[in-house]
Write an enzyme that holds these catalytic residues in place. Structure first.
Site, PDB file in Angstrom:
ATOM      1  N   HIS A  42      -9.216   1.558   3.224  1.00 51.90           N
ATOM      2  CA  HIS A  42      -7.761   1.634   3.435  1.00 51.90           C
ATOM      3  C   HIS A  42      -7.309   0.850   4.675  1.00 51.90           C
ATOM      4  O   HIS A  42      -6.352   0.081   4.629  1.00 51.90           O
ATOM      5  CB  HIS A  42      -7.365   3.112   3.557  1.00 51.90           C
TER       6      HIS A  42
ATOM      7  N   ILE B 181      -6.332  -6.838 -14.065  1.00 54.49           N
ATOM      8  CA  ILE B 181      -5.534  -5.780 -13.435  1.00 54.49           C
ATOM      9  C   ILE B 181      -4.060  -5.982 -13.811  1.00 54.49           C
ATOM     10  O   ILE B 181      -3.549  -7.111 -13.722  1.00 54.49           O
ATOM     11  CB  ILE B 181      -5.746  -5.799 -11.888  1.00 54.49           C
TER      12      ILE B 181
ATOM     13  N   ASP C 254      -1.681   3.303  -8.020  1.00 54.07           N
ATOM     14  CA  ASP C 254      -2.274   3.053  -6.700  1.00 54.07           C
ATOM     15  C   ASP C 254      -2.362   4.371  -5.918  1.00 54.07           C
ATOM     16  O   ASP C 254      -1.356   4.839  -5.393  1.00 54.07           O
ATOM     17  CB  ASP C 254      -1.412   2.035  -5.932  1.00 54.07           C
TER      18      ASP C 254
ATOM     19  N   LYS D 188      -8.597   4.840  -2.271  1.00 55.29           N
ATOM     20  CA  LYS D 188      -8.986   4.234  -0.986  1.00 55.29           C
ATOM     21  C   LYS D 188      -9.704   5.251  -0.110  1.00 55.29           C
ATOM     22  O   LYS D 188      -9.324   6.429  -0.104  1.00 55.29           O
ATOM     23  CB  LYS D 188      -7.726   3.750  -0.239  1.00 55.29           C
TER      24      LYS D 188
ATOM     25  N   LEU E 195       2.125   1.667 -10.106  1.00 51.96           N
ATOM     26  CA  LEU E 195       2.998   2.633  -9.432  1.00 51.96           C
ATOM     27  C   LEU E 195       2.354   3.074  -8.125  1.00 51.96           C
ATOM     28  O   LEU E 195       1.211   3.545  -8.129  1.00 51.96           O
ATOM     29  CB  LEU E 195       3.229   3.863 -10.328  1.00 51.96           C
TER      30      LEU E 195
ATOM     31  N   TYR F  83      -3.075  10.221   0.807  1.00 50.29           N
ATOM     32  CA  TYR F  83      -1.729  10.565   0.322  1.00 50.29           C
ATOM     33  C   TYR F  83      -1.628  12.047  -0.033  1.00 50.29           C
ATOM     34  O   TYR F  83      -0.538  12.562  -0.279  1.00 50.29           O
ATOM     35  CB  TYR F  83      -1.330   9.697  -0.887  1.00 50.29           C
TER      36      TYR F  83
HETATM   37  N1  LIG Z   1      -2.794  -0.045   1.551  1.00 47.41           N
HETATM   38  C1  LIG Z   1      -1.923   0.423   2.416  1.00 47.41           C
HETATM   39  O1  LIG Z   1      -2.183   0.528   3.621  1.00 47.41           O
HETATM   40  C2  LIG Z   1      -0.544   0.818   1.924  1.00 47.41           C
HETATM   41  C3  LIG Z   1       0.480   0.973   2.867  1.00 47.41           C
HETATM   42  C4  LIG Z   1       1.741   1.317   2.386  1.00 47.41           C
HETATM   43  C5  LIG Z   1       1.951   1.492   1.034  1.00 47.41           C
HETATM   44  N2  LIG Z   1       0.919   1.367   0.143  1.00 47.41           N
HETATM   45  C6  LIG Z   1       1.115   1.577  -1.322  1.00 47.41           C
HETATM   46  O2  LIG Z   1       2.218   0.791  -1.745  1.00 47.41           O
HETATM   47  C7  LIG Z   1       3.172   1.622  -2.418  1.00 47.41           C
HETATM   48  C8  LIG Z   1       4.565   1.055  -2.274  1.00 47.41           C
HETATM   49  O3  LIG Z   1       4.937   0.886  -0.925  1.00 47.41           O
HETATM   50  P1  LIG Z   1       6.100   1.733  -0.240  1.00 47.41           P
HETATM   51  O4  LIG Z   1       6.189   3.025  -0.908  1.00 47.41           O
HETATM   52  O5  LIG Z   1       5.868   1.675   1.222  1.00 47.41           O
HETATM   53  O6  LIG Z   1       7.385   0.830  -0.443  1.00 47.41           O
HETATM   54  P2  LIG Z   1       8.293   0.234  -1.623  1.00 47.41           P
HETATM   55  O7  LIG Z   1       7.653   0.375  -2.928  1.00 47.41           O
HETATM   56  O8  LIG Z   1       8.698  -1.109  -1.143  1.00 47.41           O
HETATM   57  O9  LIG Z   1       9.585   1.156  -1.528  1.00 47.41           O
HETATM   58  C9  LIG Z   1       9.668   2.430  -2.095  1.00 47.41           C
HETATM   59  C10 LIG Z   1      11.093   2.929  -1.940  1.00 47.41           C
HETATM   60  O10 LIG Z   1      11.958   2.046  -2.648  1.00 47.41           O
HETATM   61  C11 LIG Z   1      12.812   2.775  -3.493  1.00 47.41           C
HETATM   62  N3  LIG Z   1      12.935   2.068  -4.783  1.00 47.41           N
HETATM   63  C12 LIG Z   1      11.955   1.806  -5.681  1.00 47.41           C
HETATM   64  N4  LIG Z   1      12.436   1.142  -6.741  1.00 47.41           N
HETATM   65  C13 LIG Z   1      13.762   0.997  -6.527  1.00 47.41           C
HETATM   66  C14 LIG Z   1      14.808   0.414  -7.282  1.00 47.41           C
HETATM   67  N5  LIG Z   1      14.617  -0.165  -8.463  1.00 47.41           N
HETATM   68  N6  LIG Z   1      16.075   0.454  -6.745  1.00 47.41           N
HETATM   69  C15 LIG Z   1      16.282   1.035  -5.551  1.00 47.41           C
HETATM   70  N7  LIG Z   1      15.335   1.601  -4.795  1.00 47.41           N
HETATM   71  C16 LIG Z   1      14.081   1.582  -5.280  1.00 47.41           C
HETATM   72  C17 LIG Z   1      12.178   4.134  -3.704  1.00 47.41           C
HETATM   73  O11 LIG Z   1      13.238   5.042  -3.847  1.00 47.41           O
HETATM   74  P3  LIG Z   1      13.101   6.582  -4.260  1.00 47.41           P
HETATM   75  O12 LIG Z   1      12.572   7.279  -3.026  1.00 47.41           O
HETATM   76  O13 LIG Z   1      14.510   6.969  -4.552  1.00 47.41           O
HETATM   77  O14 LIG Z   1      12.187   6.698  -5.413  1.00 47.41           O
HETATM   78  C18 LIG Z   1      11.341   4.326  -2.445  1.00 47.41           C
HETATM   79  O15 LIG Z   1      12.079   5.002  -1.456  1.00 47.41           O
HETATM   80  C19 LIG Z   1       2.930   2.987  -1.779  1.00 47.41           C
HETATM   81  O16 LIG Z   1       3.503   4.052  -2.520  1.00 47.41           O
HETATM   82  C20 LIG Z   1       1.421   3.015  -1.700  1.00 47.41           C
HETATM   83  O17 LIG Z   1       0.863   3.334  -2.962  1.00 47.41           O
HETATM   84  C21 LIG Z   1      -0.328   0.996   0.572  1.00 47.41           C
END
Ligand SMILES: NC(=O)c1ccc[n+]([C@@H]2O[C@H](COP(=O)([O-])OP(=O)(O)OC[C@H]3O[C@@H](n4cnc5c(N)ncnc54)[C@H](OP(=O)(O)O)[C@@H]3O)[C@@H](O)[C@H]2O)c1
Length: 334
Positions: free
Chosen positions: A119, A20, A54, A88, A25, A59
């Site tokens: 999930h 993997i 992912d 998921k 993303l 979503y």
């Molecule tokens: N399994 C589960 O229960 C579960 C739960 C939560 C999340 N997830 C998965 O995990 C993924 C990531 O988690 P997340 O979306 O909660 O949080 P994250 O990836 O920690 O944070 C995303 C945020 O960070 C910002 N960002 C990303 N790269 C950046 C950089 N280089 N500089 C500044 N800011 C940056 C993005 O900004 P912008 O808005 O400006 O793009 C976005 O608002 C989700 O999209 C989902 O696929 C899974």
């Protein structure tokens, strides 16, 4: 657009030999982005060099992502075999896992998934629809017999070839112990919240000791998470002085330090962004030089046990607080 040679992105080998990509993303748009914007981000990401996406039915964007995946294949940008696609099953479909997976495959316009996850371990058999935004008072706590019924359907998806690998998400040590005891096909990963202010060292070590890979979600502290998930106690990883100092030394964004730490620790990381510059920064960061041992140690000391995705929306009626969701009050036995 700047691109990264995808062959420079490391892979992690899971317990069954599957490989993997260590960075994927995320595609949860939170309250900030619509499905079409996220689908276009997926297309940009794959052109840029991302090979791991992912997804999740909840979503609400798998149909739109399916359209761009079809375009990507027909334009010859990558082949299906070059991508790792995760999805998921949502809480309302724990009794209809096969149907849910087939719907996801139809929406994504794929013949198989690389990884399918349960999930959350809190089913809601009466949910009116697949909806992450609604509070779900009908959700029920973890009951191992229920989970195993769900898991047997997950196993059947591997046997029938719809899914190459299966895993869990948001599991704790007590729940995972029971699943490992009773499963026929072992979960290859647990997807769970991990970032420098929420390192979950015991859970992480447990997964490692039991050969379960760890996909860390919200890896840079989920600054765009929905308002309903925020509380006044939440801290901000990217503003931590240790993270900022390392970022300054490396001349990178603090987000990159969080991602490098995650991958160097042994995790798979799935940062979300729809912005081309941020996607590029994150992917490039993973392919460039490591943190020093001293920096890894410094980051290991800034854990604040600050869970951001607390799961309040799944609180069942008799649970007193969100902590009850995470088995913080001891072992479960059945
Ligand atoms: N399994 C589960 O229960 C579960 C739960 C939560 C999340 N997830 C998965 O995990 C993924 C990531 O988690 P997340 O979306 O909660 O949080 P994250 O990836 O920690 O944070 C995303 C945020 O960070 C910002 N960002 C990303 N790269 C950046 C950089 N280089 N500089 C500044 N800011 C940056 C993005 O900004 P912008 O808005 O400006 O793009 C976005 O608002 C989700 O999209 C989902 O696929 C899974």
């Amino acid at each position: 657009m700047q691109t990264i040679d995808a062959t420079k992105v490391p892979y992690k080998t899971l317990s069954n030999g599957a490989k993997i990509p260590v960075i994927g993303l995320g595609t949860f748009g939170s309250d900030n982005y619509d499905a079409e914007t996220i689908a276009q981000a997926v297309k940009t990401a794959i052109k840029m060099g991302y090979r791991h996406i992912d997804c999740a039915s909840v979503y609400g964007n798998e149909k739109e992502i399916g359209v761009v995946l079809k375009e990507i294949f027909s334009e010859g940008i990558v082949t299906r075999e070059e991508l790792w696609i995760t999805s998921k099953v949502w809480n309302d479909k724990h009794k209809q896992v096969v149907e849910s997976c087939k719907q996801t495959l139809s929406d994504l316009q794929l013949d198989y998934l690389d990884l399918y996850l349960v999930h959350w371990p809190f089913p809601n058999f009466h949910a009116p629809k697949c909806d992450v935004t609604a509070r779900q008072p009908d959700s029920i706590p973890y009951i191992h017999e229920n989970y195993m019924n769900t898991w047997r359907q997950m196993e059947s998806l591997v046997e029938s070839g719809f899914v190459k690998n299966i895993g869990t998400s948001n599991m704790t040590i007590p729940k995972m112990k029971l699943l490992l005891r009773d499963c026929k096909i072992k979960p290859v990963v647990n997807e769970m919240e991990i970032h420098p202010h929420f390192q979950q060292p015991e859970l992480y070590q447990f997964m490692k000791d039991n050969g379960v890979g760890v996909i860390g979600y919200s890896p840079i502290g989920s600054p765009g998470r929905p308002e309903r998930d925020k509380t006044p106690e939440d801290t901000v990883d990217m503003e931590d002085p240790v993270i900022m100092a390392i970022a300054e030394r490396l001349n990178v964004h603090p987000a990159v330090v969080c991602l490098k730490w995650a991958v160097q620790r042994g995790q798979i990381t799935i940062p979300f962004s729809v912005k081309t510059d941020k996607m590029y920064t994150n992917l490039k960061g993973i392919t460039e030089g490591p943190l020093t041992d001293k920096e890894m140690e410094q980051v290991s000391k800034i854990d604040k046990q600050c869970r951001l995705i607390k799961g309040q929306v799944f609180l069942w009626q008799h649970a007193k607080s969100w902590e009850d969701l995470w088995d913080l009050n001891g072992e479960i036995t059945k």
